[in-house]
Write an enzyme that holds these catalytic residues in place. Structure first.
Site, PDB file in Angstrom:
ATOM      1  N   ASP A 264      -7.887 -15.982 -17.927  1.00  0.00           N
ATOM      2  CA  ASP A 264      -8.800 -16.340 -16.848  1.00  0.00           C
ATOM      3  C   ASP A 264      -9.891 -17.296 -17.340  1.00  0.00           C
ATOM      4  O   ASP A 264     -10.476 -17.075 -18.410  1.00  0.00           O
ATOM      5  CB  ASP A 264      -9.447 -15.040 -16.341  1.00  0.00           C
ATOM      6  CG  ASP A 264     -10.356 -15.266 -15.170  1.00  0.00           C
ATOM      7  OD1 ASP A 264      -9.826 -15.598 -14.096  1.00  0.00           O
ATOM      8  OD2 ASP A 264     -11.589 -15.114 -15.320  1.00  0.00           O
TER       9      ASP A 264
ATOM     10  N   ASP B 219      -3.605 -10.174 -16.418  1.00  0.00           N
ATOM     11  CA  ASP B 219      -4.725 -11.108 -16.368  1.00  0.00           C
ATOM     12  C   ASP B 219      -5.702 -10.706 -17.470  1.00  0.00           C
ATOM     13  O   ASP B 219      -6.062  -9.531 -17.579  1.00  0.00           O
ATOM     14  CB  ASP B 219      -5.410 -11.014 -14.995  1.00  0.00           C
ATOM     15  CG  ASP B 219      -5.782 -12.370 -14.448  1.00  0.00           C
ATOM     16  OD1 ASP B 219      -6.415 -13.138 -15.193  1.00  0.00           O
ATOM     17  OD2 ASP B 219      -5.445 -12.646 -13.279  1.00  0.00           O
TER      18      ASP B 219
ATOM     19  N   HIS C 201      -4.372 -17.084  -5.992  1.00  0.00           N
ATOM     20  CA  HIS C 201      -5.335 -16.334  -5.175  1.00  0.00           C
ATOM     21  C   HIS C 201      -6.654 -17.069  -4.981  1.00  0.00           C
ATOM     22  O   HIS C 201      -7.540 -16.555  -4.305  1.00  0.00           O
ATOM     23  CB  HIS C 201      -5.592 -14.992  -5.856  1.00  0.00           C
ATOM     24  CG  HIS C 201      -6.264 -15.195  -7.189  1.00  0.00           C
ATOM     25  ND1 HIS C 201      -5.612 -15.763  -8.273  1.00  0.00           N
ATOM     26  CD2 HIS C 201      -7.534 -14.965  -7.601  1.00  0.00           C
ATOM     27  CE1 HIS C 201      -6.447 -15.859  -9.284  1.00  0.00           C
ATOM     28  NE2 HIS C 201      -7.626 -15.377  -8.900  1.00  0.00           N
ATOM     29  N   ASP C 202      -6.843 -18.214  -5.615  1.00  0.00           N
ATOM     30  CA  ASP C 202      -8.102 -18.949  -5.474  1.00  0.00           C
ATOM     31  C   ASP C 202      -8.009 -20.105  -4.489  1.00  0.00           C
ATOM     32  O   ASP C 202      -8.967 -20.852  -4.311  1.00  0.00           O
ATOM     33  CB  ASP C 202      -8.538 -19.525  -6.835  1.00  0.00           C
ATOM     34  CG  ASP C 202      -9.048 -18.440  -7.769  1.00  0.00           C
ATOM     35  OD1 ASP C 202      -9.595 -17.438  -7.289  1.00  0.00           O
ATOM     36  OD2 ASP C 202      -8.883 -18.601  -8.990  1.00  0.00           O
TER      37      ASP C 202
ATOM     38  N   GLU D 118      -5.656 -20.513 -17.556  1.00  0.00           N
ATOM     39  CA  GLU D 118      -6.166 -21.037 -16.290  1.00  0.00           C
ATOM     40  C   GLU D 118      -6.996 -22.281 -16.611  1.00  0.00           C
ATOM     41  O   GLU D 118      -8.228 -22.271 -16.575  1.00  0.00           O
ATOM     42  CB  GLU D 118      -7.027 -19.999 -15.550  1.00  0.00           C
ATOM     43  CG  GLU D 118      -7.304 -20.433 -14.120  1.00  0.00           C
ATOM     44  CD  GLU D 118      -8.578 -19.880 -13.514  1.00  0.00           C
ATOM     45  OE1 GLU D 118      -8.824 -20.143 -12.330  1.00  0.00           O
ATOM     46  OE2 GLU D 118      -9.354 -19.191 -14.206  1.00  0.00           O
TER      47      GLU D 118
ATOM     48  N   ASP E  94       0.850  -1.199   0.000  1.00  0.00           N
ATOM     49  CA  ASP E  94       0.000   0.000   0.000  1.00  0.00           C
ATOM     50  C   ASP E  94       0.883   1.246   0.000  1.00  0.00           C
ATOM     51  O   ASP E  94       1.543   1.541   0.996  1.00  0.00           O
ATOM     52  CB  ASP E  94      -0.895  -0.060   1.256  1.00  0.00           C
ATOM     53  CG  ASP E  94      -1.730   1.198   1.425  1.00  0.00           C
ATOM     54  OD1 ASP E  94      -1.764   2.019   0.488  1.00  0.00           O
ATOM     55  OD2 ASP E  94      -2.356   1.339   2.500  1.00  0.00           O
TER      56      ASP E  94
END
Ligand code: GLC
Length: 569
Positions: A201, A100, A336-337, A279, A23
């Site tokens: 994706d 992505d 991330h899944d 993916e 951040d």
């Protein structure tokens, strides 16, 4: 093909999940200035390329995979100027950038969908998949993979639209040539800007059966999810996976998708040295080995609770012979899944040692490895304890399933939802032991809860300062891998071992051979490399110098320890 066009065969990719990475403006969410500030650390770590999860403007219903403008960057990440600066700064350091590419669906807030929805005769009506219902019911019994029907009724125009994912993610109609043109233009837009490739994706979901036949599975999707929640072993896991495949058979991997991939490959091949990874684990997406995707993830390798030699050997023997000539494998243990690999494959006692062995495996098996941000600090899952903290709708859905369908109490429902929600592995990166792990200031709420173990040394600053830390192990093994053409481009031979806990294989290329010995059990082992034809002098790289020893020519490995032996001929 020139040597350079194959850079992605040798490269180590690293996935950045932008909201959680760093951040830069103290608002609790990651952004490009944050990413730029960490590029030197990534360079030092030794990665070659970044896969950036969606950075586009998005209402964020599916954490950025619901895109409302394909040719821009999210304002909260710094918008296009900061994206361009990130691309430039990465390239300056020799790090490539893969984006992505979400082709199957847009956000329901995308101007195309707003137009499409506005009336039946809008010119963009056919850009999405609209159908009449059957009486008061949807057009058929297909499900959305995230729960409920795959069809959403639009009262204004009296028709249903199709969504494989959330209702807020309407599927594009790829059979409409205008859609294809608009999307290919968008692909060129990014390639012209100089990005190095795309991760495609949910690529199997592009087309669905036009006849809309009902799917045959008797169980409801909620019942299937209940079975999934209670999976006890790999066998049950495989059975559930098979039924899911049958349930979604008309919505997945339809033949037309391969024609489309060939067209897309031609677009990408108009540019030098770009790469696409799908993916999908379907080998068919490699085409003839040179005319569809360059890489497809070997997901079956991840689909287990414990990585054992048997599992790895079966996976390799099953998958590699099926690849067409010219195709290149691609391995990963996290994204991330799914849960963080440290938590998923650990046993609660030897987690770090197991993670080290698993990393050595993924970096030495034949194929391009993909790492997931944070694993290099030994980051583990975060446990969400309050309903308000869930962001991923999967968590909210599981909560509803547990509470309203299965009748669980609130505490149990939250615990089960926390175990299934994808939030657990998306936790912000831990850069130091300061408040909020140095991700954002202590008085700012990060977008997802931090794992408090940043205060116990699981963070970049502590790890970078400790020569034997996980981070330094990642750095050293990545550097070692770079010194070896056998490990990057070599052929692979799996050798049989008389110990079921030890995985033994060779990578070799003219002039160089590596023998990899991985002890995936907790007992010590002694291995004589000569027994594997490895009698020469060699260099040894180990998961942990205190747990791997040479005794004459014998290699002694403690439980969950591994070595790479490298010999030059
Ligand atoms: C892919 C993404 C996942 C997302 C889905 C819909 O599976 O990895 O995060 O929810 O596609 O776009």
């Amino acid at each position: 093909m020139t040597e350079n066009t194959q850079w992605w065969k040798k490269a180590v990719f690293y996935q950045i999940y932008p909201r959680s990475f760093a951040d830069g403006n103290d608002d609790g969410i990651g952004d490009f200035p944050g990413m730029i500030s960490k590029l030197d650390i990534l360079k030092n770590l030794g990665i070659d390329a970044i896969w950036l999860s969606p950075h586009y403007p998005s209402p964020f219903v599916d954490c950025g995979y619901d895109i409302s403008d394909y040719e821009d960057a999210a304002p909260e990440y710094g918008g296009m100027p900061e994206f361009k600066r990130f691309l430039e700064e990465a390239h300056k350091r020799g790090i490539r950038l893969m984006l992505d590419l979400v082709l199957n669906h847009t956000s329901d807030q995308h101007p195309w969908f707003l137009e499409s929805k506005s009336s039946k005769d809008n010119p963009k009506r056919d850009w999405y998949i609209w159908r009449k219902g059957k009486g008061n019911n949807p057009p058929n019994n297909w499900y959305s993979t995230f729960g409920g029907s795959a069809w959403k009724y639009d009262p204004a125009t009296g028709e249903y639209y199709y969504h494989y994912f959330y209702t807020e993610q309407p599927d594009l109609n790829w059979r409409n040539p205008e859609v294809k043109q608009a999307m290919f233009d968008m692909v060129r837009f990014w390639l012209d800007m100089g990005i190095d490739g795309f991760r495609l994706d949910a690529i199997g979901t592009i087309y669905e059966d036009e006849e809309l036949p009902d799917q045959p599975v008797k169980a409801t999707l909620e019942e299937m999810h209940r079975r999934q929640l209670n999976i006890k072993n790999d066998e049950e896991g495989k059975a559930v996976y098979k039924d899911f495949k049958a349930m979604f058979q008309y919505q997945h991997d339809l033949p037309g998708v391969h024609e489309l991939m060939k067209e897309l490959r031609k677009v990408v091949d108009e540019y030098d040295d770009r790469v696409m990874v799908g993916e999908t684990d379907e080998i068919a997406f490699y085409g003839n080995g040179a005319d569809e995707l360059h890489l497809n993830f070997n997901f079956p390798l991840m689909r287990t609770r414990k990585i054992t030699p048997k599992h790895v050997i079966e996976n390799q023997l099953e998958r590699l012979p099926k690849l067409p000539d010219g195709a290149w494998p691609c391995n990963t243990l996290g994204n991330h899944d799914c849960p963080r690999m440290f938590s998923e494959y650990g046993d609660g006692i030897h987690d770090e040692a197991i993670a080290r062995v698993n990393l050595m495996m993924i970096l030495t098996l034949k194929g391009t490895p993909f790492l997931y941000n944070g694993e290099e600090f030994g980051m583990s899952n975060v446990t969400i304890t309050s309903l308000d903290d869930f962001v991923d709708p999967v968590g909210k859905y599981i909560y509803h399933l547990e509470r309203d369908v299965m009748g669980a109490d609130v505490e149990t429902a939250i615990r089960r939802a926390a175990a299934w929600s994808r939030d657990k592995g998306r936790n912000p990166l831990q850069w130091s032991r300061e408040g909020n792990g140095g991700f954002c200031p202590a008085n700012v709420k990060p977008w997802l809860p931090m794992n408090p173990n940043y205060a116990d040394g699981v963070n970049y600053s502590d790890e970078a300062g400790d020569e034997y830390s996980m981070w330094n192990y990642y750095r050293k093994i990545l550097a070692f891998r770079k010194t070896s053409t056998a490990l990057t481009l070599g052929e692979q031979h799996i050798l049989s071992s008389d110990n079921e806990n030890v995985l033994i294989f060779v990578r070799e290329i003219e002039g160089e051979t590596c023998l990899i010995l991985l002890n995936m059990g907790d007992a010590k082992v002694i291995i004589d490399p000569k027994a594997y034809g490895f009698a020469r002098r060699f260099k040894m790289f180990s998961t942990d110098e205190t747990q791997c020893h040479l005794d004459g020519q014998n290699v002694k490995l403690d439980g969950y320890a591994g070595v790479i032996l490298k010999a030059n001929q």
